[in-house]
Design a protein around this motif. Structure first.
Motif, PDB file in Angstrom:
ATOM      1  N   MET A  55      -1.130 -15.046   6.996  1.00  0.00           N
ATOM      2  CA  MET A  55      -2.261 -14.137   7.007  1.00  0.00           C
ATOM      3  C   MET A  55      -1.735 -12.694   6.931  1.00  0.00           C
ATOM      4  O   MET A  55      -0.913 -12.292   7.742  1.00  0.00           O
ATOM      5  N   PRO A  56      -2.190 -11.914   5.960  1.00  0.00           N
ATOM      6  CA  PRO A  56      -1.716 -10.538   5.826  1.00  0.00           C
ATOM      7  C   PRO A  56      -2.302  -9.628   6.908  1.00  0.00           C
ATOM      8  O   PRO A  56      -3.356  -9.905   7.479  1.00  0.00           O
ATOM      9  N   THR A  57      -1.582  -8.551   7.165  1.00  0.00           N
ATOM     10  CA  THR A  57      -2.050  -7.506   8.065  1.00  0.00           C
ATOM     11  C   THR A  57      -2.188  -6.220   7.269  1.00  0.00           C
ATOM     12  O   THR A  57      -1.225  -5.762   6.648  1.00  0.00           O
ATOM     13  N   LEU A  58      -3.371  -5.636   7.282  1.00  0.00           N
ATOM     14  CA  LEU A  58      -3.641  -4.376   6.590  1.00  0.00           C
ATOM     15  C   LEU A  58      -3.315  -3.226   7.538  1.00  0.00           C
ATOM     16  O   LEU A  58      -3.779  -3.208   8.681  1.00  0.00           O
ATOM     17  N   ILE A  59      -2.501  -2.278   7.080  1.00  0.00           N
ATOM     18  CA  ILE A  59      -2.179  -1.075   7.845  1.00  0.00           C
ATOM     19  C   ILE A  59      -2.875   0.094   7.169  1.00  0.00           C
ATOM     20  O   ILE A  59      -2.729   0.301   5.963  1.00  0.00           O
ATOM     21  N   LEU A  60      -3.629   0.864   7.942  1.00  0.00           N
ATOM     22  CA  LEU A  60      -4.338   2.046   7.438  1.00  0.00           C
ATOM     23  C   LEU A  60      -3.885   3.272   8.218  1.00  0.00           C
ATOM     24  O   LEU A  60      -3.793   3.225   9.450  1.00  0.00           O
ATOM     25  N   ARG A  72       1.244   5.811  -1.113  1.00  0.00           N
ATOM     26  CA  ARG A  72       0.755   7.194  -1.179  1.00  0.00           C
ATOM     27  C   ARG A  72      -0.709   7.328  -0.783  1.00  0.00           C
ATOM     28  O   ARG A  72      -1.203   8.421  -0.556  1.00  0.00           O
ATOM     29  N   ASN A  73      -1.418   6.201  -0.689  1.00  0.00           N
ATOM     30  CA  ASN A  73      -2.822   6.208  -0.293  1.00  0.00           C
ATOM     31  C   ASN A  73      -3.005   5.919   1.198  1.00  0.00           C
ATOM     32  O   ASN A  73      -4.127   5.746   1.658  1.00  0.00           O
ATOM     33  N   GLY A  74      -1.904   5.862   1.955  1.00  0.00           N
ATOM     34  CA  GLY A  74      -1.982   5.607   3.374  1.00  0.00           C
ATOM     35  C   GLY A  74      -2.281   4.177   3.726  1.00  0.00           C
ATOM     36  O   GLY A  74      -2.910   3.891   4.744  1.00  0.00           O
ATOM     37  N   VAL A  75      -1.807   3.253   2.897  1.00  0.00           N
ATOM     38  CA  VAL A  75      -2.101   1.830   3.071  1.00  0.00           C
ATOM     39  C   VAL A  75      -0.806   1.016   2.938  1.00  0.00           C
ATOM     40  O   VAL A  75       0.065   1.365   2.154  1.00  0.00           O
ATOM     41  N   ALA A  76      -0.730  -0.047   3.709  1.00  0.00           N
ATOM     42  CA  ALA A  76       0.348  -1.030   3.542  1.00  0.00           C
ATOM     43  C   ALA A  76      -0.213  -2.396   3.906  1.00  0.00           C
ATOM     44  O   ALA A  76      -1.190  -2.492   4.649  1.00  0.00           O
ATOM     45  N   ILE A  77       0.397  -3.427   3.374  1.00  0.00           N
ATOM     46  CA  ILE A  77       0.062  -4.793   3.767  1.00  0.00           C
ATOM     47  C   ILE A  77       1.359  -5.475   4.154  1.00  0.00           C
ATOM     48  O   ILE A  77       2.329  -5.475   3.391  1.00  0.00           O
ATOM     49  N   LEU A  78       1.358  -6.025   5.350  1.00  0.00           N
ATOM     50  CA  LEU A  78       2.544  -6.752   5.838  1.00  0.00           C
ATOM     51  C   LEU A  78       2.267  -8.238   5.780  1.00  0.00           C
ATOM     52  O   LEU A  78       1.173  -8.687   5.957  1.00  0.00           O
ATOM     53  N   LEU A 108      -6.606  -9.655   0.747  1.00  0.00           N
ATOM     54  CA  LEU A 108      -7.304  -9.403   2.006  1.00  0.00           C
ATOM     55  C   LEU A 108      -8.616 -10.166   2.098  1.00  0.00           C
ATOM     56  O   LEU A 108      -9.333 -10.301   1.112  1.00  0.00           O
ATOM     57  N   SER A 109      -8.932 -10.615   3.311  1.00  0.00           N
ATOM     58  CA  SER A 109     -10.168 -11.347   3.570  1.00  0.00           C
ATOM     59  C   SER A 109     -10.716 -10.954   4.934  1.00  0.00           C
ATOM     60  O   SER A 109      -9.960 -10.537   5.816  1.00  0.00           O
ATOM     61  N   PRO A 110     -12.024 -11.119   5.128  1.00  0.00           N
ATOM     62  CA  PRO A 110     -12.582 -10.926   6.464  1.00  0.00           C
ATOM     63  C   PRO A 110     -11.844 -11.823   7.469  1.00  0.00           C
ATOM     64  O   PRO A 110     -11.487 -12.952   7.166  1.00  0.00           O
ATOM     65  N   LYS A 138      -0.524   7.317  17.504  1.00  0.00           N
ATOM     66  CA  LYS A 138      -1.562   6.435  18.036  1.00  0.00           C
ATOM     67  C   LYS A 138      -1.677   5.218  17.136  1.00  0.00           C
ATOM     68  O   LYS A 138      -1.428   5.303  15.931  1.00  0.00           O
ATOM     69  N   GLN A 139      -2.105   4.113  17.745  1.00  0.00           N
ATOM     70  CA  GLN A 139      -2.248   2.868  16.999  1.00  0.00           C
ATOM     71  C   GLN A 139      -3.349   2.023  17.621  1.00  0.00           C
ATOM     72  O   GLN A 139      -3.518   2.008  18.836  1.00  0.00           O
ATOM     73  N   ALA A 140      -4.090   1.335  16.755  1.00  0.00           N
ATOM     74  CA  ALA A 140      -5.132   0.405  17.201  1.00  0.00           C
ATOM     75  C   ALA A 140      -5.034  -0.857  16.361  1.00  0.00           C
ATOM     76  O   ALA A 140      -4.586  -0.827  15.215  1.00  0.00           O
ATOM     77  N   ALA A 141      -5.478  -1.966  16.948  1.00  0.00           N
ATOM     78  CA  ALA A 141      -5.455  -3.250  16.247  1.00  0.00           C
ATOM     79  C   ALA A 141      -6.826  -3.886  16.328  1.00  0.00           C
ATOM     80  O   ALA A 141      -7.543  -3.728  17.318  1.00  0.00           O
ATOM     81  N   GLY A 142      -7.200  -4.592  15.261  1.00  0.00           N
ATOM     82  CA  GLY A 142      -8.477  -5.293  15.218  1.00  0.00           C
ATOM     83  C   GLY A 142      -8.476  -6.270  14.064  1.00  0.00           C
ATOM     84  O   GLY A 142      -7.428  -6.722  13.609  1.00  0.00           O
ATOM     85  N   LYS A 143      -9.667  -6.567  13.578  1.00  0.00           N
ATOM     86  CA  LYS A 143      -9.856  -7.517  12.472  1.00  0.00           C
ATOM     87  C   LYS A 143     -10.700  -6.862  11.382  1.00  0.00           C
ATOM     88  O   LYS A 143     -11.570  -6.036  11.659  1.00  0.00           O
ATOM     89  N   ILE A 144     -10.471  -7.265  10.149  1.00  0.00           N
ATOM     90  CA  ILE A 144     -11.297  -6.807   9.036  1.00  0.00           C
ATOM     91  C   ILE A 144     -12.624  -7.559   9.082  1.00  0.00           C
ATOM     92  O   ILE A 144     -12.633  -8.788   9.157  1.00  0.00           O
TER      93      ILE A 144
END
Length: 107
Positions: free
Chosen positions: A1-6, A101-107, A43-45, A58-64
């Motif tokens: 399952m991927p993790t979206l970083i914003l 460059r758009n402030g996004v990563a997927i791990l 990515l999926s809900p 600062k950092q926060a974690a949740g779900k899409i």
């Protein structure tokens, strides 16, 4: 399952161009993230999401919950508003994550 970083941009928030980390936490919505097709298709809900602010450490974690397509960039990349569930502030550990460059990563 991927993790979206914003990345919740501290500098753009200062000029009211994007919401800051605290506003993103409060609303559960990240706005206007350009995510190319190859990444968005992964990515999926229900996938994990991490919101960071490198300037404030600062950092926060949740779900899409949802990815809502908005406008495209000048180069044709789709922008999305990301609706997130259960965001909780957690210890800052993503300082070394390489964002695009758009402030996004997927791990």
């Amino acid at each position: 399952m991927p993790t979206l970083i914003l990345h919740a941009s501290y500098s753009q928030a200062r000029y009211d161009l994007k919401p800051n980390f605290d506003q993103t936490m409060k609303t559960g919505k990240g706005t206007g993230y350009a995510i190319n097709n190859a990444l968005s298709q992964r990515l999926s809900p229900g996938d994990d999401v991490i919101v960071i602010c490198k300037a404030e450490e600062k950092q926060a974690a949740g779900k899409i919950e949802r990815l809502i397509p908005t406008v495209k960039t000048g180069g044709g990349v789709q922008r999305y508003d990301i609706i997130m569930l259960d965001l909780e502030e957690v210890p800052y550990t993503c300082g070394n994550v390489a964002l695009n460059r758009n402030g996004v990563a997927i791990l």
